[in-house]
Design a protein around this motif. Structure first.
Motif, PDB file in Angstrom:
ATOM      1  N   VAL A  57     -41.335  11.797  24.039  1.00  0.00           N
ATOM      2  CA  VAL A  57     -42.512  12.606  24.378  1.00  0.00           C
ATOM      3  C   VAL A  57     -42.179  14.093  24.259  1.00  0.00           C
ATOM      4  O   VAL A  57     -42.955  14.880  23.689  1.00  0.00           O
ATOM      5  CB  VAL A  57     -42.999  12.290  25.808  1.00  0.00           C
ATOM      6  CG1 VAL A  57     -44.020  13.325  26.275  1.00  0.00           C
ATOM      7  CG2 VAL A  57     -43.600  10.888  25.872  1.00  0.00           C
ATOM      8  N   ARG A  58     -41.023  14.471  24.781  1.00  0.00           N
ATOM      9  CA  ARG A  58     -40.600  15.879  24.723  1.00  0.00           C
ATOM     10  C   ARG A  58     -40.495  16.350  23.259  1.00  0.00           C
ATOM     11  O   ARG A  58     -40.936  17.450  22.910  1.00  0.00           O
ATOM     12  CB  ARG A  58     -39.265  16.028  25.440  1.00  0.00           C
ATOM     13  CG  ARG A  58     -38.866  17.454  25.766  1.00  0.00           C
ATOM     14  CD  ARG A  58     -37.579  17.474  26.580  1.00  0.00           C
ATOM     15  NE  ARG A  58     -37.719  16.747  27.841  1.00  0.00           N
ATOM     16  CZ  ARG A  58     -37.109  15.594  28.118  1.00  0.00           C
ATOM     17  NH1 ARG A  58     -36.309  15.025  27.220  1.00  0.00           N
ATOM     18  NH2 ARG A  58     -37.289  15.001  29.275  1.00  0.00           N
ATOM     19  N   GLU A  59     -39.933  15.495  22.409  1.00  0.00           N
ATOM     20  CA  GLU A  59     -39.757  15.863  21.001  1.00  0.00           C
ATOM     21  C   GLU A  59     -41.096  15.917  20.273  1.00  0.00           C
ATOM     22  O   GLU A  59     -41.366  16.851  19.504  1.00  0.00           O
ATOM     23  CB  GLU A  59     -38.837  14.846  20.321  1.00  0.00           C
ATOM     24  CG  GLU A  59     -38.548  15.156  18.862  1.00  0.00           C
ATOM     25  CD  GLU A  59     -37.577  14.162  18.238  1.00  0.00           C
ATOM     26  OE1 GLU A  59     -37.539  14.099  17.002  1.00  0.00           O
ATOM     27  OE2 GLU A  59     -36.868  13.464  18.994  1.00  0.00           O
ATOM     28  N   ARG A  60     -41.956  14.906  20.513  1.00  0.00           N
ATOM     29  CA  ARG A  60     -43.247  14.853  19.823  1.00  0.00           C
ATOM     30  C   ARG A  60     -44.167  16.007  20.222  1.00  0.00           C
ATOM     31  O   ARG A  60     -45.056  16.394  19.454  1.00  0.00           O
ATOM     32  CB  ARG A  60     -43.949  13.526  20.112  1.00  0.00           C
ATOM     33  CG  ARG A  60     -43.324  12.305  19.448  1.00  0.00           C
ATOM     34  CD  ARG A  60     -43.977  11.027  19.941  1.00  0.00           C
ATOM     35  NE  ARG A  60     -43.330   9.830  19.439  1.00  0.00           N
ATOM     36  CZ  ARG A  60     -43.696   9.162  18.347  1.00  0.00           C
ATOM     37  NH1 ARG A  60     -44.728   9.581  17.630  1.00  0.00           N
ATOM     38  NH2 ARG A  60     -43.055   8.077  17.969  1.00  0.00           N
ATOM     39  N   THR A  61     -43.973  16.539  21.442  1.00  0.00           N
ATOM     40  CA  THR A  61     -44.844  17.616  21.926  1.00  0.00           C
ATOM     41  C   THR A  61     -44.161  18.984  21.866  1.00  0.00           C
ATOM     42  O   THR A  61     -44.692  19.955  22.415  1.00  0.00           O
ATOM     43  CB  THR A  61     -45.295  17.343  23.373  1.00  0.00           C
ATOM     44  OG1 THR A  61     -44.142  17.337  24.244  1.00  0.00           O
ATOM     45  CG2 THR A  61     -46.022  16.014  23.477  1.00  0.00           C
ATOM     46  N   ASP A  62     -42.997  19.041  21.236  1.00  0.00           N
ATOM     47  CA  ASP A  62     -42.235  20.298  21.163  1.00  0.00           C
ATOM     48  C   ASP A  62     -42.008  20.897  22.546  1.00  0.00           C
ATOM     49  O   ASP A  62     -42.087  22.113  22.733  1.00  0.00           O
ATOM     50  CB  ASP A  62     -42.954  21.323  20.269  1.00  0.00           C
ATOM     51  CG  ASP A  62     -43.001  20.887  18.810  1.00  0.00           C
ATOM     52  OD1 ASP A  62     -42.026  20.274  18.347  1.00  0.00           O
ATOM     53  OD2 ASP A  62     -44.019  21.149  18.145  1.00  0.00           O
ATOM     54  N   GLN A 256     -51.928  13.966  24.282  1.00  0.00           N
ATOM     55  CA  GLN A 256     -52.307  12.593  24.639  1.00  0.00           C
ATOM     56  C   GLN A 256     -51.883  11.617  23.549  1.00  0.00           C
ATOM     57  O   GLN A 256     -51.314  10.559  23.837  1.00  0.00           O
ATOM     58  CB  GLN A 256     -53.819  12.499  24.858  1.00  0.00           C
ATOM     59  CG  GLN A 256     -54.329  13.171  26.105  1.00  0.00           C
ATOM     60  CD  GLN A 256     -55.831  13.022  26.258  1.00  0.00           C
ATOM     61  OE1 GLN A 256     -56.507  12.435  25.413  1.00  0.00           O
ATOM     62  NE2 GLN A 256     -56.374  13.568  27.344  1.00  0.00           N
ATOM     63  N   GLN A 257     -52.162  11.972  22.307  1.00  0.00           N
ATOM     64  CA  GLN A 257     -51.804  11.105  21.183  1.00  0.00           C
ATOM     65  C   GLN A 257     -50.295  10.932  21.086  1.00  0.00           C
ATOM     66  O   GLN A 257     -49.793   9.824  20.821  1.00  0.00           O
ATOM     67  CB  GLN A 257     -52.351  11.675  19.876  1.00  0.00           C
ATOM     68  CG  GLN A 257     -52.178  10.767  18.669  1.00  0.00           C
ATOM     69  CD  GLN A 257     -52.884   9.433  18.830  1.00  0.00           C
ATOM     70  OE1 GLN A 257     -53.917   9.332  19.485  1.00  0.00           O
ATOM     71  NE2 GLN A 257     -52.322   8.387  18.232  1.00  0.00           N
ATOM     72  N   ALA A 258     -49.550  12.000  21.355  1.00  0.00           N
ATOM     73  CA  ALA A 258     -48.088  11.926  21.323  1.00  0.00           C
ATOM     74  C   ALA A 258     -47.574  10.969  22.400  1.00  0.00           C
ATOM     75  O   ALA A 258     -46.649  10.179  22.159  1.00  0.00           O
ATOM     76  CB  ALA A 258     -47.494  13.314  21.525  1.00  0.00           C
ATOM     77  N   VAL A 259     -48.167  11.014  23.581  1.00  0.00           N
ATOM     78  CA  VAL A 259     -47.765  10.113  24.662  1.00  0.00           C
ATOM     79  C   VAL A 259     -48.056   8.664  24.288  1.00  0.00           C
ATOM     80  O   VAL A 259     -47.215   7.770  24.479  1.00  0.00           O
ATOM     81  CB  VAL A 259     -48.492  10.479  25.975  1.00  0.00           C
ATOM     82  CG1 VAL A 259     -48.253   9.409  27.045  1.00  0.00           C
ATOM     83  CG2 VAL A 259     -48.032  11.837  26.488  1.00  0.00           C
ATOM     84  N   GLU A 264     -46.132   3.331  22.574  1.00  0.00           N
ATOM     85  CA  GLU A 264     -46.118   2.189  21.646  1.00  0.00           C
ATOM     86  C   GLU A 264     -44.705   1.939  21.131  1.00  0.00           C
ATOM     87  O   GLU A 264     -44.253   0.782  21.052  1.00  0.00           O
ATOM     88  CB  GLU A 264     -47.073   2.461  20.492  1.00  0.00           C
ATOM     89  CG  GLU A 264     -47.209   1.297  19.524  1.00  0.00           C
ATOM     90  CD  GLU A 264     -48.219   1.564  18.418  1.00  0.00           C
ATOM     91  OE1 GLU A 264     -48.394   0.671  17.563  1.00  0.00           O
ATOM     92  OE2 GLU A 264     -48.820   2.654  18.397  1.00  0.00           O
ATOM     93  N   ALA A 265     -44.003   3.004  20.813  1.00  0.00           N
ATOM     94  CA  ALA A 265     -42.624   2.871  20.343  1.00  0.00           C
ATOM     95  C   ALA A 265     -41.724   2.328  21.448  1.00  0.00           C
ATOM     96  O   ALA A 265     -40.837   1.501  21.198  1.00  0.00           O
ATOM     97  CB  ALA A 265     -42.112   4.221  19.848  1.00  0.00           C
ATOM     98  N   ALA A 266     -41.941   2.789  22.678  1.00  0.00           N
ATOM     99  CA  ALA A 266     -41.117   2.344  23.803  1.00  0.00           C
ATOM    100  C   ALA A 266     -41.333   0.868  24.095  1.00  0.00           C
ATOM    101  O   ALA A 266     -40.392   0.147  24.448  1.00  0.00           O
ATOM    102  CB  ALA A 266     -41.433   3.179  25.048  1.00  0.00           C
ATOM    103  N   GLU A 267     -42.567   0.402  23.940  1.00  0.00           N
ATOM    104  CA  GLU A 267     -42.835  -1.013  24.180  1.00  0.00           C
ATOM    105  C   GLU A 267     -42.110  -1.881  23.148  1.00  0.00           C
ATOM    106  O   GLU A 267     -41.434  -2.853  23.506  1.00  0.00           O
ATOM    107  CB  GLU A 267     -44.336  -1.287  24.140  1.00  0.00           C
ATOM    108  CG  GLU A 267     -44.686  -2.734  24.466  1.00  0.00           C
ATOM    109  CD  GLU A 267     -46.155  -2.914  24.788  1.00  0.00           C
ATOM    110  OE1 GLU A 267     -46.512  -2.888  25.989  1.00  0.00           O
ATOM    111  OE2 GLU A 267     -46.959  -3.084  23.847  1.00  0.00           O
ATOM    112  N   ALA A 268     -42.231  -1.519  21.878  1.00  0.00           N
ATOM    113  CA  ALA A 268     -41.555  -2.289  20.827  1.00  0.00           C
ATOM    114  C   ALA A 268     -40.043  -2.257  21.019  1.00  0.00           C
ATOM    115  O   ALA A 268     -39.368  -3.290  20.919  1.00  0.00           O
ATOM    116  CB  ALA A 268     -41.934  -1.725  19.455  1.00  0.00           C
ATOM    117  N   ARG A 269     -39.509  -1.094  21.309  1.00  0.00           N
ATOM    118  CA  ARG A 269     -38.062  -0.955  21.524  1.00  0.00           C
ATOM    119  C   ARG A 269     -37.620  -1.734  22.757  1.00  0.00           C
ATOM    120  O   ARG A 269     -36.598  -2.415  22.748  1.00  0.00           O
ATOM    121  CB  ARG A 269     -37.735   0.534  21.678  1.00  0.00           C
ATOM    122  CG  ARG A 269     -36.259   0.826  21.885  1.00  0.00           C
ATOM    123  CD  ARG A 269     -36.015   2.327  21.956  1.00  0.00           C
ATOM    124  NE  ARG A 269     -36.746   2.975  23.045  1.00  0.00           N
ATOM    125  CZ  ARG A 269     -37.685   3.909  22.886  1.00  0.00           C
ATOM    126  NH1 ARG A 269     -38.012   4.324  21.680  1.00  0.00           N
ATOM    127  NH2 ARG A 269     -38.295   4.441  23.929  1.00  0.00           N
TER     128      ARG A 269
END
Length: 334
Positions: A57-62, A256-259, A264-269
């Motif tokens: 989240v931190r990376e996706r939202t800079d 919001q979209q980044a979260v 979604e990535a966290a669930e798959a991982r």
């Protein structure tokens, strides 16, 4: 004597500093910080996955959304996490879904013995139940971001369990309504104990058996206080990450979209981590002297009878919502 020209650089520097400080202030105000309580220790794969989620989240939202993870009940106790998110004390948190069974039986659909006892079945059950669970949480202004299962639940004891009678009168650690009911139906005595208190509960004689995953046994070094694990694969309970709808709605659309994408990535991982954790934890238990077994025919018969009883009881409690989940689940399994 100081000339106007010589003063100009000082004025310009002050103006520049002021502009810089103003920009820093606006930037600092624009960034959002969230505290996130979780019940489990840093070695637990759920916590590892959630820290990766926070980093993502931190990376996706800079850096515009910074989530600080507080593990091992250090900020808020497990029992209070859901209400703390609902009341706005914290914006986001993790808890085991079945803890909410007293509010609505649908939250314990993943803790009915043998309803879903493999990862494939557990995923189908999650697909069948996700929307109904999300709708129920939404009534309390809560949004579910993702859910990840524990490895299949088994039975830890200090002696080999082969016959149904071997479980009778054992003080059994329970962590939700389903594990309490399982203890009752097998003749054991349920006792509520949080993960962080398991070693002390065994060492003091408060409990002598528990239903939990290979992962929890490995994380709490079960070999220090018991000797046997029966890999019964009763169910795969899920932890879920929830966020306050109010806090989520305050984020801009891009954040919001980044979260949601990080979730979604966290669930798959997380599901893949859980699969791997099952194999790794079983190996760790055996390497440290835990005797790992599977149910004998007599014990298997007892546990499946208990599962059938608990499935009927759950369907009755869950009503129309439960019927819809079971219907969708059966359709996905066909």
């Amino acid at each position: 004597m100081t000339t106007g020209f010589s003063r100009l650089p000082h004025v310009t520097l002050a103006a520049a500093l002021g502009a810089g400080l103003a920009t820093f202030s606006v930037s600092a105000q624009a960034a959002t910080s969230w505290d996130m309580p979780t019940p489990y220790g840093d070695r637990t794969f759920h916590t590892v996955n959630i820290r990766e989620f926070a980093d993502d989240v931190r990376e996706r939202t800079d850096g515009e959304l910074d989530i600080t993870v507080h593990s091992n009940n250090s900020l808020i106790g497990h029992a209070e996490i859901k209400n703390s998110v609902r009341r706005g004390i914290v914006p986001i948190g993790e808890l085991i879904m079945s803890r909410l069974a007293n509010e609505n039986a649908i939250y314990e659909v993943d803790s009915v013995p043998y309803l879903a006892a493999s990862y494939e079945e557990a995923w189908a059950l999650w697909e069948a139940s996700r929307d109904i669970i999300a709708e129920e949480l939404a009534k309390q202004q809560l949004r579910i971001l993702f859910a990840v299962p524990w490895p299949p639940q088994g039975i830890y004891t200090n002696s080999l369990v082969e016959e149904p009678s071997d479980l009778r009168n054992l003080s059994m650690r329970a962590y939700n309504t389903a594990s309490e009911r399982l203890a009752q139906l097998t003749g054991a005595v349920p006792t509520q104990v949080e993960v962080s208190d398991i070693p002390t509960a065994f060492s003091t004689g408060r409990v002598s058996a528990m239903v939990t995953s290979p992962a929890t046994g490995a994380d709490t070094k079960a070999w220090d206080y018991l000797s046997h694990f029966n890999h019964a694969q009763l169910w795969l309970p899920k932890n879920m990450v929830i966020v306050s709808e109010r806090a989520f709605s305050r984020l801009d659309e891009a954040t919001q979209q980044a979260v949601l994408e990080a979730a979604e990535a966290a669930e798959a991982r997380g599901w893949e981590m859980s699969r791997q954790e099952t194999d790794d934890a079983l190996a760790v238990l055996e390497e440290n002297g835990i005797h790992v077994s599977t149910p004998t025919p007599a014990l298997d018969e007892l546990l499946r009878d208990v599962g059938a009883t608990m499935t009927e009881e759950w369907a009755e409690r869950a009503g129309a919502q439960g019927a819809a989940i079971l219907e969708a689940y059966e359709a996905l399994r066909e």
